[in-house]
Design an enzyme around this catalytic site. Structure first.
Site, short mmCIF file in Angstrom:
data_model
loop_
_atom_site.label_atom_id
_atom_site.label_comp_id
_atom_site.label_asym_id
_atom_site.label_seq_id
_atom_site.Cartn_x
_atom_site.Cartn_y
_atom_site.Cartn_z
N LYS A 99 2.41 -25.95 47.13
CA LYS A 99 1.56 -27.03 47.68
C LYS A 99 0.09 -26.71 47.57
O LYS A 99 -0.66 -26.75 48.54
CB LYS A 99 1.95 -27.31 49.13
CG LYS A 99 3.37 -27.86 49.26
CD LYS A 99 3.65 -28.44 50.63
CE LYS A 99 5.06 -28.97 50.73
NZ LYS A 99 6.11 -27.97 50.59
O1 OMP Z 1 7.16 -30.30 48.80
C1 OMP Z 1 8.19 -30.06 49.43
O2 OMP Z 1 9.10 -29.44 48.91
C2 OMP Z 1 8.35 -30.64 50.76
C3 OMP Z 1 7.68 -31.84 50.98
C4 OMP Z 1 7.98 -32.60 52.12
O3 OMP Z 1 7.49 -33.71 52.29
N1 OMP Z 1 8.88 -32.10 53.02
C5 OMP Z 1 9.51 -30.90 52.85
O4 OMP Z 1 10.34 -30.55 53.69
N2 OMP Z 1 9.21 -30.13 51.75
C6 OMP Z 1 9.82 -28.80 51.58
O5 OMP Z 1 11.22 -28.97 51.37
C7 OMP Z 1 11.98 -27.96 52.04
C8 OMP Z 1 12.89 -28.61 53.06
O6 OMP Z 1 13.69 -27.65 53.64
P1 OMP Z 1 14.96 -28.02 54.57
O7 OMP Z 1 14.46 -28.94 55.64
O8 OMP Z 1 15.39 -26.70 55.08
O9 OMP Z 1 15.98 -28.67 53.66
C9 OMP Z 1 10.95 -26.99 52.62
O10 OMP Z 1 10.72 -25.99 51.64
C10 OMP Z 1 9.69 -27.84 52.77
O11 OMP Z 1 8.52 -27.07 52.67
#
Ligand code: OMP
EC number: 4.1.1.23
Length: 281
Positions: A99
């Protein structure tokens, strides 16, 4: 002169052959503990290697979250470098979730860190933040075009706080999030089979029919599993754009470790649910 094959084309092929699931490598301290690992570099390495071993030969995309590696300093970053290389060698595309976002001249250095083929952290794509202005990302767009890599630009994020920025309405009546989607559609215009400049759009956001998600590029959709969304939600959230969705699951899969087979089975269950949901559209 033929350059490297663009990320969008490589991703489309991976999605078509392996299915679109993206598994996140997010070594939370709590998960290390659940896996019986120490919260140290050896634990981090075991965790990351296990995820790569379990799924890198079968899912389209792996998305390591850089913060969990940076937490351990240079030795953590060395683990990240090795994990990226191993995942790519096993045939997965790697989206580095770092990011990044800064003024253009600094953004050029961030882009080189992740998208230049000579970088130790060279990845297939990088998550970037456009909130210093979309134009500040242009050095990353330029390097991605040159190196056959891609970007995922935060447009409509999965977290509830994102709306205060992304739903804000500009003087021209468009929301900030819709403006980012518009920039990406312009970036991807004319690219076949799929552009290389993706948007991050949370699977948690409910009906998005007021947004034009037809950006001719991939839509990285986090939020399935731990954040409450399900694969079955995807068609209602994304409509016809669901064909270009790369759903990410991190904790929803990772909590099934440390056993390789259990992790693999969990990923395959999500992959199957996604296949069924997308096929119904
Ligand atoms: O860019 C991302 O990957 C991201 C964007 C977003 O809007 N929301 C989001 O959850 N993420 C990332 O996606 C992953 C979600 O993880 P879980 O919630 O464990 O499935 C994490 O690594 C967050 O940093």
């Amino acid at each position: 002169m033929n350059g490297p094959e663009p990320f969008g084309a490589r991703l489309r092929r991976a999605m078509d052959t392996r299915g679109p699931l993206c598994v996140g490598i997010d070594p939370h301290a709590a998960l290390l503990a659940e896996w019986g690992l120490n919260d140290d570099v050896a634990g981090l390495e075991r965790f990351s290697r296990t995820v790569v071993e379990a799924v890198a030969d079968r899912v389209a995309v792996l998305k390591p979250q850089s913060a969990f590696f940076e937490r351990f300093g240079s030795r953590g970053v060395a683990v990240l470098e090795a994990s990226v290389a191993e995942a790519r060698a096993a045939g997965a595309l790697v989206v580095m979730d770092a990011k990044r976002g800064d003024i253009g001249s600094t953004m050029a250095a961030y882009a080189e860190s992740f998208l230049h083929p000579d970088s130790p952290l060279f990845s297939d794509a990088l998550t970037v933040s456009p909130y210093l202005g979309y134009g500040s990302l242009s050095p990353a767009v330029a390097l991605a075009r040159e190196s056959g890599t891609g970007l995922f630009v935060l447009a409509l994020t999965s977290n509830p706080e994102g709306g205060e920025v992304q739903h804000a309405v500009r003087a021209d009546g468009r929301s900030v999030g819709a403006t980012m989607l518009g920039h990406l559609a312009a970036e991807n215009a004319g690219q076949t089979p799929l552009g290389s400049f993706g948007a991050v759009v949370g699977a948690t956001l409910g009906d998005l029919s007021s947004y034009d998600l037809d950006i001719n590029g991939p839509l990285l959709a986090p939020g399935i599993g731990a954040q409450g969304a399900t694969a079955a939600d995807l068609p209602a959230v994304f409509g016809p754009a669901v064909r270009n969705v790369v759903p990410n699951v991190s904790r929803g899969v990772l909590r099934h470790g440390a056993d390789v087979v259990a992790l693999r089975d969990a990923a395959e269950r999500f992959a199957e649910e996604i296949r069924t949901a997308v096929a119904a559209v």
